[in-house]
Design a protein around this motif. Structure first.
Motif, short mmCIF file in Angstrom:
data_model
loop_
_atom_site.label_atom_id
_atom_site.label_comp_id
_atom_site.label_asym_id
_atom_site.label_seq_id
_atom_site.Cartn_x
_atom_site.Cartn_y
_atom_site.Cartn_z
N ASP A 1 26.13 41.77 43.78
CA ASP A 1 25.50 40.62 43.14
C ASP A 1 25.71 40.73 41.63
O ASP A 1 25.28 41.70 41.00
CB ASP A 1 24.01 40.59 43.48
N CYS B 1 19.69 41.88 59.92
CA CYS B 1 20.37 41.06 58.92
C CYS B 1 21.27 40.01 59.59
O CYS B 1 21.76 39.10 58.92
CB CYS B 1 21.18 41.93 57.96
N SER C 1 23.60 41.17 53.46
CA SER C 1 23.16 42.49 53.00
C SER C 1 24.27 43.51 53.20
O SER C 1 25.19 43.30 53.97
CB SER C 1 21.89 42.92 53.75
N ASN D 1 22.79 37.51 56.54
CA ASN D 1 22.14 37.32 55.24
C ASN D 1 22.85 37.97 54.06
O ASN D 1 22.34 37.98 52.96
CB ASN D 1 20.68 37.77 55.29
N LYS E 1 23.69 39.00 49.26
CA LYS E 1 22.51 38.17 49.52
C LYS E 1 22.84 36.71 49.79
O LYS E 1 21.95 35.87 49.81
CB LYS E 1 21.48 38.27 48.39
N THR E 2 24.10 36.36 49.99
CA THR E 2 24.49 34.99 50.32
C THR E 2 24.43 34.82 51.83
O THR E 2 25.04 35.58 52.57
CB THR E 2 25.92 34.69 49.83
N LYS E 3 23.69 33.82 52.29
CA LYS E 3 23.59 33.57 53.73
C LYS E 3 24.81 32.78 54.20
O LYS E 3 25.17 31.77 53.59
CB LYS E 3 22.31 32.81 54.06
#
Length: 163
Positions: A148, A91, A117, A115, A63-65
Motif C-alpha cells: 500500500d 480473506c 491481504s 480482500n 487492501k483492494t477488494k
C-alpha cells in the motif's frame, strides 16, 4: 480327554443339524431386481466441470477488494448438489451459489471475493464440496499484492555495533 471329545461331538452335531435348509430357496427374485436397479443408479455420479480452475487477478494494491466468478457445468449423469464452498482463509469469501440440485447439462456459478491481504505472490484455494465421485473439487485464485503506497513507512533505526 473325554471332555474334549464330548465337546467336539456336540459342536459337530450342532453344525450338521443347523444346515438342513437350502439357502438358495430363500432368495426373492423381486429383491434381486430392485438391487440391480439400485446398483446401476449408484454408479452414476454428477461431474462438475469448471470453465477455469484458476483465476489470476494480476497485480493489485494491498487492501483492494477484487472478485471473480467461477462458472461450472454438470456434465455427469445425476443431479449435482453443492453442499458447501470454503476457502483456505477468511480473506477469500465464496458466495452466491445455488443449493438446489443442478440437473445434468445445466450450468451454475459462484463468486469469490478477495480482500487483497498479504504481500507479493498470493495463492488461495477454494474447496467445493459436492456429491461428485471425489466428494470435493478445488479452484484457485492468485494475485500479486503490491504494498500500500499510503501505508506509513517504518522508520529505519541504525544499528550500533560494539567494537
Amino acid at each position: 480327554m473325554k471332555k474334549i471329545i464330548l465337546g467336539l461331538s456336540t459342536l459337530c452335531l450342532i453344525a450338521f443339524t443347523s444346515c438342513k435348509e437350502n439357502a438358495a430357496k430363500k432368495i426373492d427374485e423381486k429383491n434381486v431386481a430392485e438391487a440391480a436397479v439400485r446398483d446401476a443408479s449408484a454408479s452414476k455420479f454428477p461431474v462438475i466441470e469448471f470453465e477455469e480452475k484458476e483465476h489470476d487477478f494480476g497485480e493489485i494494491e494491498a487492501k483492494t477488494k477484487v472478485s471473480t466468478v467461477f462458472k461450472y457445468k454438470n456434465s455427469g449423469n445425476a443431479p449435482l448438489v453443492i453442499t458447501d464452498i470454503k476457502s483456505t482463509c477468511g480473506c477469500t469469501v465464496p458466495q452466491d451459489w445455488s443449493r438446489e440440485p443442478l440437473q445434468p447439462g445445466e450450468s451454475g456459478q459462484f463468486s469469490v471475493q478477495f480482500n487483497g491481504s498479504g504481500s507479493n505472490k498470493v495463492s488461495k484455494t477454494i474447496t467445493v464440496t459436492a456429491n461428485t465421485e471425489k466428494g470435493a473439487e478445488t479452484v484457485k485464485i492468485t494475485a500479486f499484492v503490491k504494498p500500500d503506497p499510503n501505508a506509513a513507512k517504518k522508520p529505519v533505526t541504525p544499528t550500533i555495533q560494539a567494537k
